[in-house]
Design a protein around this motif. Structure first.
Motif, PDB file in Angstrom:
ATOM      1  N   PHE A   1      -4.655 -46.674  24.856  1.00  0.00           N
ATOM      2  CA  PHE A   1      -5.368 -46.259  26.063  1.00  0.00           C
ATOM      3  C   PHE A   1      -5.048 -47.194  27.222  1.00  0.00           C
ATOM      4  CE2 PHE A   1      -8.932 -46.065  29.009  1.00  0.00           C
ATOM      5  CZ  PHE A   1      -9.036 -44.685  29.200  1.00  0.00           C
ATOM      6  N   PHE A   2      -5.050 -48.505  26.945  1.00  0.00           N
ATOM      7  CA  PHE A   2      -4.693 -49.474  27.989  1.00  0.00           C
ATOM      8  C   PHE A   2      -3.293 -49.183  28.540  1.00  0.00           C
ATOM      9  CE2 PHE A   2      -7.606 -53.325  26.859  1.00  0.00           C
ATOM     10  CZ  PHE A   2      -8.708 -52.549  27.159  1.00  0.00           C
ATOM     11  N   GLU A   3      -2.367 -48.872  27.645  1.00  0.00           N
ATOM     12  CA  GLU A   3      -0.999 -48.556  28.060  1.00  0.00           C
ATOM     13  C   GLU A   3      -0.981 -47.322  28.964  1.00  0.00           C
ATOM     14  OE1 GLU A   3       3.360 -47.478  26.032  1.00  0.00           O
ATOM     15  OE2 GLU A   3       1.630 -47.990  24.773  1.00  0.00           O
ATOM     16  N   SER A   4      -1.824 -46.333  28.652  1.00  0.00           N
ATOM     17  CA  SER A   4      -1.836 -45.086  29.436  1.00  0.00           C
ATOM     18  C   SER A   4      -2.352 -45.296  30.853  1.00  0.00           C
ATOM     19  CB  SER A   4      -2.694 -44.035  28.723  1.00  0.00           C
ATOM     20  OG  SER A   4      -4.085 -44.344  28.832  1.00  0.00           O
ATOM     21  N   ILE A   5      -3.108 -46.363  31.101  1.00  0.00           N
ATOM     22  CA  ILE A   5      -3.621 -46.633  32.447  1.00  0.00           C
ATOM     23  C   ILE A   5      -2.959 -47.878  33.045  1.00  0.00           C
ATOM     24  CG2 ILE A   5      -5.834 -45.489  32.028  1.00  0.00           C
ATOM     25  CD1 ILE A   5      -7.106 -48.253  31.637  1.00  0.00           C
ATOM     26  N   ASN A   6      -1.843 -48.296  32.442  1.00  0.00           N
ATOM     27  CA  ASN A   6      -1.056 -49.445  32.937  1.00  0.00           C
ATOM     28  C   ASN A   6      -1.863 -50.736  32.969  1.00  0.00           C
ATOM     29  OD1 ASN A   6       1.330 -47.889  33.437  1.00  0.00           O
ATOM     30  ND2 ASN A   6       0.331 -47.074  35.272  1.00  0.00           N
ATOM     31  N   LEU A   7      -2.751 -50.891  32.008  1.00  0.00           N
ATOM     32  CA  LEU A   7      -3.518 -52.122  31.875  1.00  0.00           C
ATOM     33  C   LEU A   7      -2.774 -52.996  30.858  1.00  0.00           C
ATOM     34  CD1 LEU A   7      -7.387 -52.240  31.583  1.00  0.00           C
ATOM     35  CD2 LEU A   7      -5.947 -53.867  30.396  1.00  0.00           C
TER      36      LEU A   7
END
Length: 574
Positions: A549-555
């Motif tokens: 999920f973090f990867e999907s929002i560039n976090l």
């Protein structure tokens, strides 16, 4: 934490608490109290103060039977006289033959020496009995003498006062407490914990509080599920055969499940999961499978698939996995189903396949640490980054949970949600239910807009943190360094990233308050979240869920796999 001021309670504090509970129940549940409960309240209120105190002392203790020889309460005078008055008014009963169905409970209040002495008075041969455990000795006594014989010795008619008494009105008191707390886990000691300063609760006016149960049936349904669960635990302790427990549980289910109120269904689902797990651990899949089928509550479907696969019923296992993938209830279900299908395909192709979590871990960066960090590996990684002039903190779940709890504090504890029922609640009753977000979505989305204005969120978070500091909130872990960490987080992430994480948590708060990376690393221009894995550790499905999920929002977040340094070994990749 705020230092706890030492406090003392007044001598009859427990009477004040019980009277408050009665007043509360009378006000909130007047329409659903039955005749017996109303009669108890009326009779109790007719007792004098010391009689009320002694009765509460008994009713707050575990068990139904008590010895009277060592009764002593400094705040109650003339205990023997009050004891007689409570027996005369039917609040207590002297031990008699009428209690035969509770014979085991009666003997259980005696210690081993007293059981031996009772056996001698009954002219039983106690030779060799000293070596028995108390439970074995108790069983032997029940088999060797009649209950009337025991009563004659334990409560002789010529005695000035009964040696053993039973507390009456137990069912009524249990229900009144259940109505107040909303569960069987509630305890009068929660008042003590509050008033001694060990817990501080959000404040509500009594008029703001709403009944946990809207009808008598709702209360009785949830109550009987709780009692059945306690019966199940007791049967396990008594080593009842699993087949007998299965027959009892399925009979109970057939009689009650379909008629249970909606409020009792989650309790029943958790109960069924406990029973199913018991049979599975006992290696009885034929008993576990039909029990797990009684609920879709996680991890029921996963356990069903595993059992079906084990008994070679792959067709049904695959069909259930397809259901899971079409609508997974949490990360564990989702990745389990994916891994299960990949495993079957690999078996058919005679290939090896890695689980998603294993694959992610094996592809992770590697850091070599000195083995002296073996028992505190996260702090070894912190030490490594601090030597690189970065700041680091062990945050895991508590940073994100605390941000959520503070940002939405007033929305979480909003009495308009109809989920605040009594003044000792640590959280709203729907906190981990699907309805939590449904009822609050608009207010939460509006609150998130504050994140677009740094000055606004700084003022809001500062005010909330210091106004609420120390008040119980299961999402917030209070400590002095929490606030600067939250500010650092909000300064480095975009408002859109924080909004996305907050909403993802809110959609399934029960599952999504866990699995966050261990460490928060930052400097003046950068940040990163790091999930640390020692050489023997594995990645969980929920951790993988958040990493994706973090990867999907560039976090920025990653897994860092630890290896122990060999001589002259340095950083491999990081």
């Amino acid at each position: 934490m705020i230092p706890i001021e030492k406090k003392e309670l007044p001598p009859k504090y427990y009477l004040t608490y019980f009277q408050y509970l009665l007043d509360f129940v009378k006000q909130k549940y007047t329409t659903i109290l039955n005749e017996q409960e109303n009669a108890f309240i009326q009779a109790f209120e007719a007792l004098d103060e010391d009689e009320q105190c002694l009765y509460i002392r008994f009713s707050n203790r575990r068990g139904s039977f008590f010895k009277t020889d060592k009764l002593k309460y400094a705040e109650i005078e003339n205990i023997d006289i009050i004891l007689d008055a409570l027996i005369a008014k039917n609040f207590l009963s002297a031990l008699s033959h009428e209690h035969i169905v509770l014979a085991g409970n009666v003997l259980d209040i005696l210690n081993k020496s007293e059981l031996i002495q009772l056996a001698k008075m009954l002219n039983l041969d106690v030779k060799g009995k000293n070596g028995l455990k108390k439970e074995e000795l108790l069983d032997w006594l029940l088999e060797s003498a009649t209950f009337d014989e025991m009563v004659a010795w334990l409560n002789p008619e010529i005695a000035e006062k009964p040696a053993i008494i039973k507390v009456n009105y137990e069912e009524e008191v249990q229900m009144l407490k259940f109505l107040f707390f909303g569960s069987r886990y509630g305890d009068m000691t929660e008042f003590v914990v509050r008033d001694l300063g060990f817990q501080t609760y959000e404040h509500y006016d009594m008029d703001q509080l709403v009944p946990h149960f809207q009808s008598r049936q709702e209360a009785e349904d949830k109550f009987k599920v709780s009692l059945a669960r306690e019966d199940f635990y007791e049967m396990q302790e008594q080593n009842i055969a699993p087949e007998e427990i299965y027959h009892w549980f399925m009979t109970w289910t057939e009689k009650h499940k379909e008629s249970l109120s909606e409020i009792a269904q989650p309790s029943y689902a958790r109960f069924a999961l406990k029973v199913g797990s018991y049979f599975e651990k006992a290696k009885l899949p034929d008993l576990a499978l039909p029990v797990f089928r009684l609920t879709h509550e996680p991890p029921s479907r996963e356990r069903q698939v595993r059992i079906l696969h084990k008994i070679k019923n792959n067709e049904e296992a695959q069909a259930l996995c397809e259901q899971i993938l079409s609508e997974p209830q949490n990360a564990d279900e989702q990745f389990f189903a994916l891994d299960f299908f990949n495993k079957l395909e690999a078996q058919n192709a005679k290939k090896k396949v890695k689980k998603a979590v294993t694959d992610k871990l094996h592809k992770a960066d590697v850091l070599a640490l000195d083995k002296s960090w073996q028992r505190q590996v996260e702090f070894g990684v912190i030490d490594h980054y601090e030597k690189l002039n970065k700041k680091a903190a062990f945050t895991e779940n508590h940073l994100w949970r605390s941000l959520f709890g503070l940002l939405f504090w007033d929305i979480i504890f909003d009495t308009e949600s109809m989920a605040i029922h009594h003044p000792l609640q640590r959280s709203p009753s729907d906190l981990f239910k699907p309805t939590f977000f449904e009822k609050r979505q608009q207010k939460m989305e509006e609150r998130l807009e504050i994140l677009d204005d740094p000055d606004a969120w700084n003022i809001f978070m500062n005010q909330t943190f210091f106004e609420k500091y120390g008040i119980t909130n299961p999402l917030v872990d209070w400590y002095g360094g929490l606030f600067p960490l939250i500010i650092t987080l909000l300064e480095r992430l975009s408002s859109e990233q924080v909004k996305a994480v907050m909403l993802e948590m809110a959609r399934n708060l029960r599952e999504n308050v866990r699995g966050f990376p261990d460490l928060f690393i930052w400097d003046d221009g950068d940040y990163q979240f790091i999930e640390v894995k020692s050489p023997t550790d594995s990645l969980s499905n929920q951790q993988l869920y958040w990493l994706r999920f973090f990867e999907s929002i560039n976090l920025r977040a990653k897994v860092l796999r630890i290896e122990w340094k060999k001589p002259d070994t340095e950083l491999i990749t990081a």
